[in-house]
Design an enzyme around this catalytic site. Structure first.
Site, mmCIF file in Angstrom:
data_model
loop_
_atom_site.group_PDB
_atom_site.id
_atom_site.type_symbol
_atom_site.label_atom_id
_atom_site.label_comp_id
_atom_site.label_asym_id
_atom_site.label_seq_id
_atom_site.Cartn_x
_atom_site.Cartn_y
_atom_site.Cartn_z
ATOM 1 N N LYS A 198 2.628 54.654 -17.389
ATOM 2 C CA LYS A 198 2.027 55.825 -18.380
ATOM 3 C C LYS A 198 0.413 55.707 -17.819
ATOM 4 O O LYS A 198 -0.077 56.939 -17.896
ATOM 5 C CB LYS A 198 2.016 55.582 -19.795
ATOM 6 C CG LYS A 198 3.553 55.579 -20.294
ATOM 7 C CD LYS A 198 4.035 56.730 -20.237
ATOM 8 C CE LYS A 198 5.359 56.841 -21.011
ATOM 9 N NZ LYS A 198 6.530 56.144 -20.391
HETATM 10 C C1 LIG Z 1 7.935 56.195 -20.192
HETATM 11 C C2 LIG Z 1 8.662 55.226 -19.479
HETATM 12 C C3 LIG Z 1 9.922 55.615 -18.388
HETATM 13 C C4 LIG Z 1 10.299 56.706 -18.633
HETATM 14 O O1 LIG Z 1 9.428 57.622 -17.810
HETATM 15 P P1 LIG Z 1 10.066 59.317 -18.189
HETATM 16 O O2 LIG Z 1 8.820 60.111 -17.183
HETATM 17 O O3 LIG Z 1 10.130 59.658 -19.514
HETATM 18 O O4 LIG Z 1 11.227 59.598 -17.408
HETATM 19 C C5 LIG Z 1 10.438 54.440 -17.734
HETATM 20 N N1 LIG Z 1 9.676 53.201 -17.513
HETATM 21 C C6 LIG Z 1 8.922 52.741 -18.644
HETATM 22 C C7 LIG Z 1 8.393 51.553 -18.510
HETATM 23 C C8 LIG Z 1 8.130 53.764 -19.229
HETATM 24 O O5 LIG Z 1 6.998 53.578 -20.193
#
Ligand SMILES: *Cc1c(COP(=O)(O)O)cnc(C)c1O
Length: 498
Positions: free
Chosen positions: A113
Protein backbone atom coordinates in the site's frame (compact mmCIF):
# COMPACT_ATOMS: atom_id res chain seq x y z
CA UNK A 1 -6.12 13.60 -20.75
CA UNK A 2 -9.60 13.54 -19.27
CA UNK A 3 -11.40 11.17 -16.95
CA UNK A 4 -14.95 9.88 -17.03
CA UNK A 5 -17.10 7.71 -14.77
CA UNK A 6 -17.75 3.99 -15.25
CA UNK A 7 -21.46 4.72 -14.66
CA UNK A 8 -21.86 7.99 -16.57
CA UNK A 9 -19.83 8.50 -19.77
CA UNK A 10 -21.07 12.08 -20.13
CA UNK A 11 -18.72 13.11 -17.31
CA UNK A 12 -15.43 14.67 -18.40
CA UNK A 13 -13.05 15.95 -15.70
CA UNK A 14 -9.33 16.48 -15.14
CA UNK A 15 -7.08 14.18 -13.13
CA UNK A 16 -6.94 16.75 -10.30
CA UNK A 17 -10.74 16.74 -10.11
CA UNK A 18 -10.87 12.94 -10.16
CA UNK A 19 -8.27 12.65 -7.39
CA UNK A 20 -9.75 15.38 -5.18
CA UNK A 21 -13.26 13.91 -5.51
CA UNK A 22 -12.34 10.22 -5.11
CA UNK A 23 -15.62 8.74 -6.37
CA UNK A 24 -18.21 10.01 -8.82
CA UNK A 25 -21.53 11.31 -7.45
CA UNK A 26 -23.60 8.52 -9.01
CA UNK A 27 -21.30 5.90 -7.46
CA UNK A 28 -19.14 5.17 -10.50
CA UNK A 29 -15.33 5.08 -10.50
CA UNK A 30 -13.18 7.50 -12.48
CA UNK A 31 -11.29 6.04 -15.45
CA UNK A 32 -9.07 7.64 -18.11
CA UNK A 33 -10.97 8.46 -21.34
CA UNK A 34 -8.08 7.09 -23.37
CA UNK A 35 -5.02 5.09 -22.40
CA UNK A 36 -1.61 6.48 -23.39
CA UNK A 37 0.65 4.34 -25.55
CA UNK A 38 4.36 3.73 -24.95
CA UNK A 39 6.48 2.61 -27.92
CA UNK A 40 9.17 -0.04 -27.51
CA UNK A 41 11.74 2.76 -27.87
CA UNK A 42 10.16 4.75 -25.09
CA UNK A 43 10.19 1.73 -22.78
CA UNK A 44 13.82 1.03 -23.70
CA UNK A 45 14.66 4.63 -22.81
CA UNK A 46 13.42 4.00 -19.25
CA UNK A 47 15.85 1.14 -18.58
CA UNK A 48 18.66 3.34 -17.31
CA UNK A 49 16.40 5.64 -15.31
CA UNK A 50 15.96 5.73 -11.54
CA UNK A 51 12.59 4.70 -10.08
CA UNK A 52 11.77 8.37 -9.60
CA UNK A 53 12.38 9.17 -13.28
CA UNK A 54 10.45 6.10 -14.41
CA UNK A 55 7.57 7.28 -12.21
CA UNK A 56 7.64 10.75 -13.74
CA UNK A 57 7.69 9.27 -17.25
CA UNK A 58 4.54 7.22 -16.61
CA UNK A 59 2.63 9.71 -14.44
CA UNK A 60 3.23 12.63 -16.81
CA UNK A 61 0.98 10.88 -19.37
CA UNK A 62 -1.92 10.51 -16.95
CA UNK A 63 -1.65 13.75 -14.95
CA UNK A 64 -1.54 16.15 -17.88
CA UNK A 65 -3.04 18.96 -15.80
CA UNK A 66 -0.08 18.85 -13.37
CA UNK A 67 2.84 21.14 -14.21
CA UNK A 68 6.35 19.67 -14.45
CA UNK A 69 7.21 21.39 -11.14
CA UNK A 70 4.15 19.94 -9.45
CA UNK A 71 4.93 16.46 -10.74
CA UNK A 72 8.56 16.71 -9.59
CA UNK A 73 7.46 17.91 -6.15
CA UNK A 74 5.01 14.98 -5.78
CA UNK A 75 7.23 12.17 -7.06
CA UNK A 76 10.43 13.30 -5.35
CA UNK A 77 8.57 13.84 -2.08
CA UNK A 78 7.06 10.36 -2.21
CA UNK A 79 9.99 8.22 -3.32
CA UNK A 80 13.01 10.35 -2.39
CA UNK A 81 14.73 11.06 0.90
CA UNK A 82 15.11 7.55 2.30
CA UNK A 83 11.37 6.90 2.57
CA UNK A 84 12.00 3.40 1.18
CA UNK A 85 14.60 1.03 2.59
CA UNK A 86 15.64 -0.20 -0.86
CA UNK A 87 17.31 2.24 -3.29
CA UNK A 88 15.49 0.40 -6.09
CA UNK A 89 12.17 1.25 -4.30
CA UNK A 90 10.59 -1.91 -5.73
CA UNK A 91 13.42 -4.44 -6.26
CA UNK A 92 13.20 -7.60 -8.38
CA UNK A 93 14.56 -10.81 -6.83
CA UNK A 94 15.13 -13.72 -9.20
CA UNK A 95 14.61 -16.95 -7.27
CA UNK A 96 14.48 -19.70 -9.87
CA UNK A 97 13.77 -20.33 -13.57
CA UNK A 98 11.02 -18.00 -14.70
CA UNK A 99 10.22 -16.79 -11.17
CA UNK A 100 11.03 -13.16 -10.41
CA UNK A 101 9.66 -11.70 -7.19
CA UNK A 102 8.74 -8.03 -7.24
CA UNK A 103 9.10 -6.84 -3.64
CA UNK A 104 6.64 -4.01 -3.04
CA UNK A 105 7.03 -3.75 0.72
CA UNK A 106 10.17 -1.69 1.31
CA UNK A 107 8.18 1.41 2.27
CA UNK A 108 7.57 2.79 5.76
CA UNK A 109 4.73 0.41 6.71
CA UNK A 110 6.10 -2.78 5.08
CA UNK A 111 3.12 -3.45 2.80
CA UNK A 112 2.58 -2.67 -0.88
CA UNK A 113 0.00 0.00 0.00
CA UNK A 114 2.97 2.35 0.57
CA UNK A 115 3.76 2.33 -3.15
CA UNK A 116 0.61 4.40 -3.72
CA UNK A 117 -0.07 5.90 -0.30
CA UNK A 118 3.29 7.64 -0.12
CA UNK A 119 2.39 9.49 -3.32
CA UNK A 120 -1.36 10.03 -2.85
CA UNK A 121 -1.09 12.78 -0.19
CA UNK A 122 1.05 14.84 -2.57
CA UNK A 123 -1.31 14.25 -5.49
CA UNK A 124 -4.28 15.05 -3.27
CA UNK A 125 -2.95 18.33 -1.87
CA UNK A 126 -1.82 19.56 -5.30
CA UNK A 127 -5.20 18.53 -6.76
CA UNK A 128 -7.08 20.28 -3.96
CA UNK A 129 -5.14 23.49 -4.60
CA UNK A 130 -6.06 23.35 -8.28
CA UNK A 131 -9.71 22.48 -7.87
CA UNK A 132 -10.83 23.89 -4.56
CA UNK A 133 -10.74 26.66 -2.34
CA UNK A 134 -8.20 26.16 0.42
CA UNK A 135 -10.35 23.66 2.29
CA UNK A 136 -8.74 21.23 4.75
CA UNK A 137 -9.21 17.68 3.44
CA UNK A 138 -10.35 15.12 5.99
CA UNK A 139 -9.36 11.60 4.93
CA UNK A 140 -11.70 9.07 6.46
CA UNK A 141 -10.53 5.45 6.37
CA UNK A 142 -12.04 2.14 7.43
CA UNK A 143 -9.33 -0.49 7.37
CA UNK A 144 -8.85 -4.20 7.81
CA UNK A 145 -5.15 -3.54 8.53
CA UNK A 146 -2.68 -2.44 5.88
CA UNK A 147 -4.46 0.54 4.31
CA UNK A 148 -4.99 2.30 7.66
CA UNK A 149 -1.34 2.35 8.62
CA UNK A 150 -0.09 3.19 5.14
CA UNK A 151 -2.57 6.08 4.86
CA UNK A 152 -1.61 7.39 8.33
CA UNK A 153 2.06 7.30 7.45
CA UNK A 154 1.45 8.97 4.08
CA UNK A 155 -0.77 11.79 5.37
CA UNK A 156 1.05 12.41 8.67
CA UNK A 157 1.76 16.15 9.10
CA UNK A 158 0.75 16.90 5.49
CA UNK A 159 -0.40 20.50 5.41
CA UNK A 160 -4.16 21.12 5.02
CA UNK A 161 -5.08 17.49 5.68
CA UNK A 162 -6.37 15.48 8.61
CA UNK A 163 -6.71 11.73 8.70
CA UNK A 164 -9.02 9.58 10.82
CA UNK A 165 -8.73 5.80 10.75
CA UNK A 166 -11.31 3.34 12.10
CA UNK A 167 -10.41 -0.32 12.53
CA UNK A 168 -12.50 -3.27 13.80
CA UNK A 169 -11.59 -3.86 17.42
CA UNK A 170 -10.85 -7.57 16.94
CA UNK A 171 -10.33 -7.62 13.18
CA UNK A 172 -6.67 -6.71 12.65
CA UNK A 173 -3.44 -8.54 13.44
CA UNK A 174 -1.65 -7.48 16.68
CA UNK A 175 1.24 -6.04 14.66
CA UNK A 176 -1.16 -4.09 12.43
CA UNK A 177 -2.89 -2.67 15.53
CA UNK A 178 0.41 -1.69 17.14
CA UNK A 179 1.48 0.05 13.96
CA UNK A 180 -1.68 2.18 14.01
CA UNK A 181 -2.09 3.05 17.71
CA UNK A 182 1.53 4.23 17.97
CA UNK A 183 1.22 6.50 14.90
CA UNK A 184 2.98 9.85 15.22
CA UNK A 185 1.88 13.16 13.69
CA UNK A 186 -0.25 16.17 14.66
CA UNK A 187 -3.07 15.64 12.16
CA UNK A 188 -3.80 11.94 12.77
CA UNK A 189 -6.27 10.00 14.91
CA UNK A 190 -7.14 6.33 15.24
CA UNK A 191 -10.19 4.70 16.79
CA UNK A 192 -11.28 1.07 17.27
CA UNK A 193 -14.88 0.21 16.35
CA UNK A 194 -16.94 -2.39 18.17
CA UNK A 195 -17.89 -4.41 15.13
CA UNK A 196 -16.30 -6.07 12.14
CA UNK A 197 -14.69 -4.52 9.07
CA UNK A 198 -17.98 -4.41 7.14
CA UNK A 199 -19.61 -2.46 10.01
CA UNK A 200 -16.79 0.08 10.03
CA UNK A 201 -16.82 0.33 6.23
CA UNK A 202 -20.60 0.88 5.98
CA UNK A 203 -20.52 3.49 8.75
CA UNK A 204 -17.70 5.37 7.00
CA UNK A 205 -19.64 5.27 3.72
CA UNK A 206 -22.74 6.72 5.38
CA UNK A 207 -20.72 9.45 7.12
CA UNK A 208 -19.32 10.43 3.68
CA UNK A 209 -22.82 11.09 2.39
CA UNK A 210 -24.44 12.44 5.59
CA UNK A 211 -25.62 15.98 4.76
CA UNK A 212 -25.55 17.16 8.38
CA UNK A 213 -21.99 15.93 8.93
CA UNK A 214 -20.86 17.48 5.65
CA UNK A 215 -22.50 20.79 6.62
CA UNK A 216 -20.67 20.86 9.94
CA UNK A 217 -17.38 20.18 8.20
CA UNK A 218 -18.06 22.86 5.58
CA UNK A 219 -18.65 25.42 8.35
CA UNK A 220 -15.08 24.78 9.45
CA UNK A 221 -13.83 24.90 5.85
CA UNK A 222 -13.25 21.14 5.73
CA UNK A 223 -14.30 18.42 3.23
CA UNK A 224 -14.00 14.63 3.18
CA UNK A 225 -12.00 12.55 0.72
CA UNK A 226 -11.07 8.91 0.35
CA UNK A 227 -7.69 7.15 0.42
CA UNK A 228 -8.77 3.70 -0.68
CA UNK A 229 -8.26 2.13 -4.07
CA UNK A 230 -11.46 3.49 -5.58
CA UNK A 231 -9.45 6.75 -5.83
CA UNK A 232 -7.63 7.09 -9.17
CA UNK A 233 -4.73 8.63 -7.24
CA UNK A 234 -4.16 5.25 -5.60
CA UNK A 235 -4.18 3.31 -8.85
CA UNK A 236 -1.98 5.41 -11.09
CA UNK A 237 1.20 5.11 -8.93
CA UNK A 238 0.88 1.33 -9.16
CA UNK A 239 1.21 1.30 -12.96
CA UNK A 240 4.77 2.57 -12.53
CA UNK A 241 6.23 -0.49 -10.83
CA UNK A 242 5.25 -2.82 -13.67
CA UNK A 243 7.29 -0.70 -16.09
CA UNK A 244 10.06 -0.49 -13.51
CA UNK A 245 10.10 -4.28 -13.00
CA UNK A 246 10.35 -4.84 -16.76
CA UNK A 247 13.23 -2.36 -17.03
CA UNK A 248 15.04 -4.05 -14.14
CA UNK A 249 14.59 -7.44 -15.82
CA UNK A 250 16.15 -6.07 -19.00
CA UNK A 251 18.98 -4.69 -16.89
CA UNK A 252 19.68 -7.96 -15.09
CA UNK A 253 19.42 -10.00 -18.30
CA UNK A 254 16.22 -11.94 -17.46
CA UNK A 255 14.62 -10.62 -20.65
CA UNK A 256 15.64 -8.68 -23.75
CA UNK A 257 13.87 -5.45 -24.75
CA UNK A 258 10.61 -6.45 -26.43
CA UNK A 259 10.34 -9.93 -24.83
CA UNK A 260 7.03 -10.78 -23.17
CA UNK A 261 6.55 -11.41 -19.45
CA UNK A 262 3.66 -12.59 -17.24
CA UNK A 263 2.55 -11.02 -13.96
CA UNK A 264 0.98 -12.83 -11.01
CA UNK A 265 -0.84 -10.68 -8.47
CA UNK A 266 -2.26 -11.63 -5.03
CA UNK A 267 -5.63 -9.92 -5.31
CA UNK A 268 -8.30 -8.49 -3.04
CA UNK A 269 -9.90 -5.30 -4.30
CA UNK A 270 -8.46 -5.79 -7.85
CA UNK A 271 -6.46 -2.56 -7.66
CA UNK A 272 -2.97 -3.95 -8.06
CA UNK A 273 -3.80 -6.29 -10.95
CA UNK A 274 -5.80 -3.57 -12.68
CA UNK A 275 -2.69 -1.38 -12.64
CA UNK A 276 -0.88 -4.21 -14.47
CA UNK A 277 -3.74 -4.30 -17.00
CA UNK A 278 -3.28 -0.58 -17.67
CA UNK A 279 0.46 -1.15 -18.11
CA UNK A 280 -0.29 -3.84 -20.70
CA UNK A 281 -2.77 -1.58 -22.52
CA UNK A 282 -0.06 1.08 -22.62
CA UNK A 283 2.26 -1.27 -24.49
CA UNK A 284 4.24 -3.06 -21.80
CA UNK A 285 4.71 -6.56 -23.31
CA UNK A 286 2.69 -8.58 -20.78
CA UNK A 287 1.27 -11.89 -22.02
CA UNK A 288 -0.84 -13.13 -19.10
CA UNK A 289 -2.06 -11.53 -15.90
CA UNK A 290 -2.70 -14.21 -13.32
CA UNK A 291 -5.19 -13.26 -10.60
CA UNK A 292 -4.34 -15.11 -7.36
CA UNK A 293 -6.96 -15.42 -4.58
CA UNK A 294 -7.10 -17.08 -1.18
CA UNK A 295 -10.09 -19.17 -0.01
CA UNK A 296 -12.31 -16.17 -0.72
CA UNK A 297 -12.15 -17.15 -4.38
CA UNK A 298 -14.99 -15.11 -5.87
CA UNK A 299 -12.63 -13.73 -8.55
CA UNK A 300 -11.29 -17.16 -9.53
CA UNK A 301 -14.86 -18.27 -10.18
CA UNK A 302 -15.69 -15.10 -12.10
CA UNK A 303 -12.63 -15.29 -14.32
CA UNK A 304 -13.31 -18.97 -15.05
CA UNK A 305 -17.11 -18.95 -15.51
CA UNK A 306 -18.21 -15.35 -16.12
CA UNK A 307 -20.49 -15.48 -13.06
CA UNK A 308 -19.71 -13.10 -10.18
CA UNK A 309 -21.52 -14.32 -7.08
CA UNK A 310 -20.78 -12.90 -3.65
CA UNK A 311 -23.42 -15.05 -1.97
CA UNK A 312 -20.98 -17.46 -0.40
CA UNK A 313 -19.24 -18.18 2.85
CA UNK A 314 -16.73 -15.56 3.98
CA UNK A 315 -13.45 -17.03 5.25
CA UNK A 316 -11.09 -15.34 7.71
CA UNK A 317 -7.68 -16.41 6.39
CA UNK A 318 -4.00 -15.91 7.18
CA UNK A 319 -3.89 -13.43 4.26
CA UNK A 320 -6.45 -10.97 5.71
CA UNK A 321 -5.79 -8.16 3.22
CA UNK A 322 -7.34 -10.40 0.55
CA UNK A 323 -10.41 -11.39 2.58
CA UNK A 324 -12.92 -9.61 0.41
CA UNK A 325 -16.03 -10.57 -1.53
CA UNK A 326 -16.83 -7.30 -3.29
CA UNK A 327 -13.84 -6.47 -5.42
CA UNK A 328 -14.43 -2.79 -6.26
CA UNK A 329 -11.93 -2.22 -9.05
CA UNK A 330 -13.30 -5.03 -11.20
CA UNK A 331 -15.85 -2.38 -12.21
CA UNK A 332 -13.10 -0.50 -14.05
CA UNK A 333 -12.05 -3.62 -16.01
CA UNK A 334 -15.68 -4.31 -16.96
CA UNK A 335 -15.96 -0.75 -18.26
CA UNK A 336 -12.90 -0.98 -20.50
CA UNK A 337 -13.45 -4.57 -21.69
CA UNK A 338 -17.12 -3.87 -22.33
CA UNK A 339 -16.19 -1.13 -24.82
CA UNK A 340 -16.49 1.89 -22.43
CA UNK A 341 -20.20 1.14 -21.96
CA UNK A 342 -21.56 2.92 -18.86
CA UNK A 343 -25.04 1.38 -19.19
CA UNK A 344 -23.58 -2.11 -19.24
CA UNK A 345 -21.59 -1.41 -16.05
CA UNK A 346 -24.62 0.21 -14.41
CA UNK A 347 -26.77 -2.86 -15.04
CA UNK A 348 -24.13 -5.24 -13.65
CA UNK A 349 -23.58 -3.13 -10.53
CA UNK A 350 -27.34 -2.89 -10.00
CA UNK A 351 -27.59 -6.68 -10.13
CA UNK A 352 -24.65 -6.94 -7.72
CA UNK A 353 -26.25 -4.64 -5.16
CA UNK A 354 -29.73 -6.17 -5.50
CA UNK A 355 -28.93 -9.87 -5.90
CA UNK A 356 -25.26 -10.06 -5.02
CA UNK A 357 -24.66 -11.60 -8.41
CA UNK A 358 -24.18 -10.92 -12.13
CA UNK A 359 -23.12 -12.77 -15.25
CA UNK A 360 -21.32 -11.65 -18.41
CA UNK A 361 -21.59 -13.14 -21.91
CA UNK A 362 -19.37 -15.98 -23.12
CA UNK A 363 -17.86 -13.65 -25.75
CA UNK A 364 -16.85 -11.11 -23.15
CA UNK A 365 -15.47 -13.81 -20.88
CA UNK A 366 -13.36 -15.07 -23.79
CA UNK A 367 -12.00 -11.52 -24.28
CA UNK A 368 -11.10 -11.29 -20.60
CA UNK A 369 -9.44 -14.70 -20.66
CA UNK A 370 -7.18 -13.68 -23.50
CA UNK A 371 -5.41 -11.55 -20.90
CA UNK A 372 -6.38 -13.00 -17.53
CA UNK A 373 -5.84 -16.37 -15.90
CA UNK A 374 -6.84 -17.15 -12.33
CA UNK A 375 -6.43 -19.55 -9.44
CA UNK A 376 -6.66 -19.73 -5.67
CA UNK A 377 -4.71 -21.22 -2.77
CA UNK A 378 -6.28 -22.88 0.26
CA UNK A 379 -4.86 -22.26 3.75
CA UNK A 380 -2.79 -25.46 3.94
CA UNK A 381 -1.35 -24.73 0.50
CA UNK A 382 -0.29 -21.27 1.65
CA UNK A 383 1.56 -22.76 4.63
CA UNK A 384 3.15 -25.42 2.49
CA UNK A 385 4.33 -22.80 -0.04
CA UNK A 386 5.98 -20.62 2.63
CA UNK A 387 7.85 -23.66 3.95
CA UNK A 388 8.86 -25.10 0.57
CA UNK A 389 10.09 -21.78 -0.82
CA UNK A 390 12.18 -21.15 2.24
CA UNK A 391 13.66 -24.65 2.18
CA UNK A 392 14.23 -24.80 -1.56
CA UNK A 393 15.35 -21.26 -2.38
CA UNK A 394 16.09 -19.71 1.03
CA UNK A 395 13.38 -17.17 0.16
CA UNK A 396 11.09 -16.11 3.00
CA UNK A 397 7.69 -14.76 1.94
CA UNK A 398 4.54 -13.59 3.71
CA UNK A 399 1.13 -15.25 3.45
CA UNK A 400 -0.20 -13.00 0.64
CA UNK A 401 2.89 -13.57 -1.51
CA UNK A 402 2.59 -17.31 -0.84
CA UNK A 403 -0.89 -17.26 -2.38
CA UNK A 404 0.62 -15.80 -5.57
CA UNK A 405 3.54 -18.27 -5.63
CA UNK A 406 1.22 -21.25 -5.25
CA UNK A 407 -1.16 -20.04 -7.95
CA UNK A 408 1.81 -19.38 -10.26
CA UNK A 409 3.22 -22.90 -9.74
CA UNK A 410 -0.15 -24.39 -10.66
CA UNK A 411 -0.51 -22.08 -13.65
CA UNK A 412 2.95 -23.05 -14.95
CA UNK A 413 2.21 -26.75 -14.49
CA UNK A 414 -1.22 -26.56 -16.13
CA UNK A 415 -0.15 -24.49 -19.14
CA UNK A 416 3.54 -25.34 -19.58
CA UNK A 417 4.09 -21.59 -20.01
CA UNK A 418 7.76 -20.86 -19.25
CA UNK A 419 7.59 -17.09 -19.93
CA UNK A 420 9.64 -15.03 -17.44
CA UNK A 421 7.14 -14.02 -14.78
CA UNK A 422 6.87 -11.23 -12.23
CA UNK A 423 5.26 -12.38 -9.00
CA UNK A 424 4.13 -9.54 -6.73
CA UNK A 425 5.25 -9.75 -3.12
CA UNK A 426 2.88 -7.48 -1.20
CA UNK A 427 3.97 -7.58 2.45
CA UNK A 428 6.98 -8.23 4.65
CA UNK A 429 6.79 -11.62 6.36
CA UNK A 430 7.31 -9.76 9.65
CA UNK A 431 3.84 -8.25 9.42
CA UNK A 432 2.51 -11.79 9.82
CA UNK A 433 5.18 -13.40 12.00
CA UNK A 434 2.80 -15.79 13.72
CA UNK A 435 1.36 -17.27 10.51
CA UNK A 436 4.76 -17.46 8.85
CA UNK A 437 6.42 -19.13 11.86
CA UNK A 438 3.57 -21.60 12.14
CA UNK A 439 3.93 -22.45 8.44
CA UNK A 440 7.70 -22.95 8.73
CA UNK A 441 7.14 -25.27 11.66
CA UNK A 442 4.75 -27.50 9.76
CA UNK A 443 1.63 -26.24 11.53
CA UNK A 444 2.87 -26.12 15.12
CA UNK A 445 1.23 -22.93 16.31
CA UNK A 446 3.12 -20.07 17.95
CA UNK A 447 1.40 -17.70 20.29
CA UNK A 448 3.62 -15.28 22.14
CA UNK A 449 4.41 -11.58 22.15
CA UNK A 450 4.63 -10.06 18.63
CA UNK A 451 8.26 -9.00 19.10
CA UNK A 452 9.30 -12.36 20.50
CA UNK A 453 7.78 -14.00 17.45
CA UNK A 454 9.62 -11.58 15.15
CA UNK A 455 12.89 -12.42 16.95
CA UNK A 456 12.16 -16.11 16.64
CA UNK A 457 11.45 -15.71 12.93
CA UNK A 458 14.76 -13.90 12.54
CA UNK A 459 16.62 -16.63 14.45
CA UNK A 460 15.03 -19.28 12.21
CA UNK A 461 15.49 -17.57 8.85
CA UNK A 462 18.09 -14.78 9.25
CA UNK A 463 15.84 -12.59 7.07
CA UNK A 464 16.36 -9.04 8.37
CA UNK A 465 13.57 -7.50 10.48
CA UNK A 466 12.46 -4.25 8.79
CA UNK A 467 13.39 -1.19 10.87
CA UNK A 468 9.83 0.21 11.03
CA UNK A 469 8.68 -3.02 12.70
CA UNK A 470 11.64 -3.35 15.07
CA UNK A 471 11.28 0.28 16.20
CA UNK A 472 7.61 -0.14 17.15
CA UNK A 473 8.74 -1.81 20.34
CA UNK A 474 9.96 1.55 21.67
CA UNK A 475 6.93 3.56 20.62
CA UNK A 476 4.24 4.76 23.02
CA UNK A 477 0.60 3.91 22.44
CA UNK A 478 -1.15 7.19 21.56
CA UNK A 479 -4.68 6.07 20.71
CA UNK A 480 -6.95 4.00 22.92
CA UNK A 481 -10.36 5.31 21.70
CA UNK A 482 -13.07 2.74 21.17
CA UNK A 483 -16.55 3.55 19.89
CA UNK A 484 -19.72 1.76 18.86
CA UNK A 485 -20.45 1.60 15.14
CA UNK A 486 -23.51 3.83 15.70
CA UNK A 487 -21.37 6.52 17.36
CA UNK A 488 -18.76 6.95 14.66
CA UNK A 489 -20.00 10.33 13.42
CA UNK A 490 -19.82 11.78 16.97
CA UNK A 491 -16.33 10.34 17.19
CA UNK A 492 -15.45 12.13 13.94
CA UNK A 493 -16.51 15.48 15.48
CA UNK A 494 -14.66 14.72 18.70
CA UNK A 495 -11.45 13.78 16.91
CA UNK A 496 -11.66 16.83 14.64
CA UNK A 497 -12.51 18.99 17.67
CA UNK A 498 -15.43 20.66 15.89
C1 LIG B 1 -4.19 -4.73 -0.12
C2 LIG B 1 -3.35 -5.96 -0.19
C3 LIG B 1 -3.53 -6.92 -1.21
C4 LIG B 1 -4.63 -6.82 -2.24
O1 LIG B 1 -4.44 -5.80 -3.19
P1 LIG B 1 -5.64 -5.28 -4.10
O2 LIG B 1 -5.10 -4.12 -4.85
O3 LIG B 1 -6.73 -4.87 -3.13
O4 LIG B 1 -6.07 -6.39 -4.97
C5 LIG B 1 -2.66 -8.00 -1.25
N1 LIG B 1 -1.70 -8.16 -0.31
C6 LIG B 1 -1.51 -7.26 0.68
C7 LIG B 1 -0.44 -7.50 1.70
C8 LIG B 1 -2.31 -6.12 0.78
O5 LIG B 1 -2.12 -5.24 1.78
Amino acid sequence: MFYTSTRDSSIKITSAQAIAKGISDEGGLFVPCEIPCFSAEKIASMVDMSYIDRAKTVLREFLTDFSEEELNYCVEGAYGADKFSSPAIAPIVHIDGAKNILELWHGPTCAFKDMALQLLPYLMTVSAKKTADGKTIVILVATSGDTGKAALEGFKDVDKTKILVFYPVDGVSPMQKLQMVTQEGENVAVCAVKGNFDDAQSAVKSIFTDAEVKRRLAEKNMAFSSANSINWGRLVPQIVYYFSAYCDMIKNGSVKAGDVINAVVPTGNFGNILAAYYAKKMGLPIKKLVCASNSNNVLTDFLCTGVYDKNRRFYTTTSPSMDILISSNLERLLYHIGGNDDNFVKSLMKALSEKGKYEISKELLADIRETFDAGFAAEDEVDETIKSHFEKYGYLCDTHTAVALKVYDEYAKRTGDGTPTVIDSTASPYKFSKSVLTALNGGKSFDSDEFEMADKLFETTKAPIPAPIASLKEKAVRFTNVCGKENMSEMVFELLKI
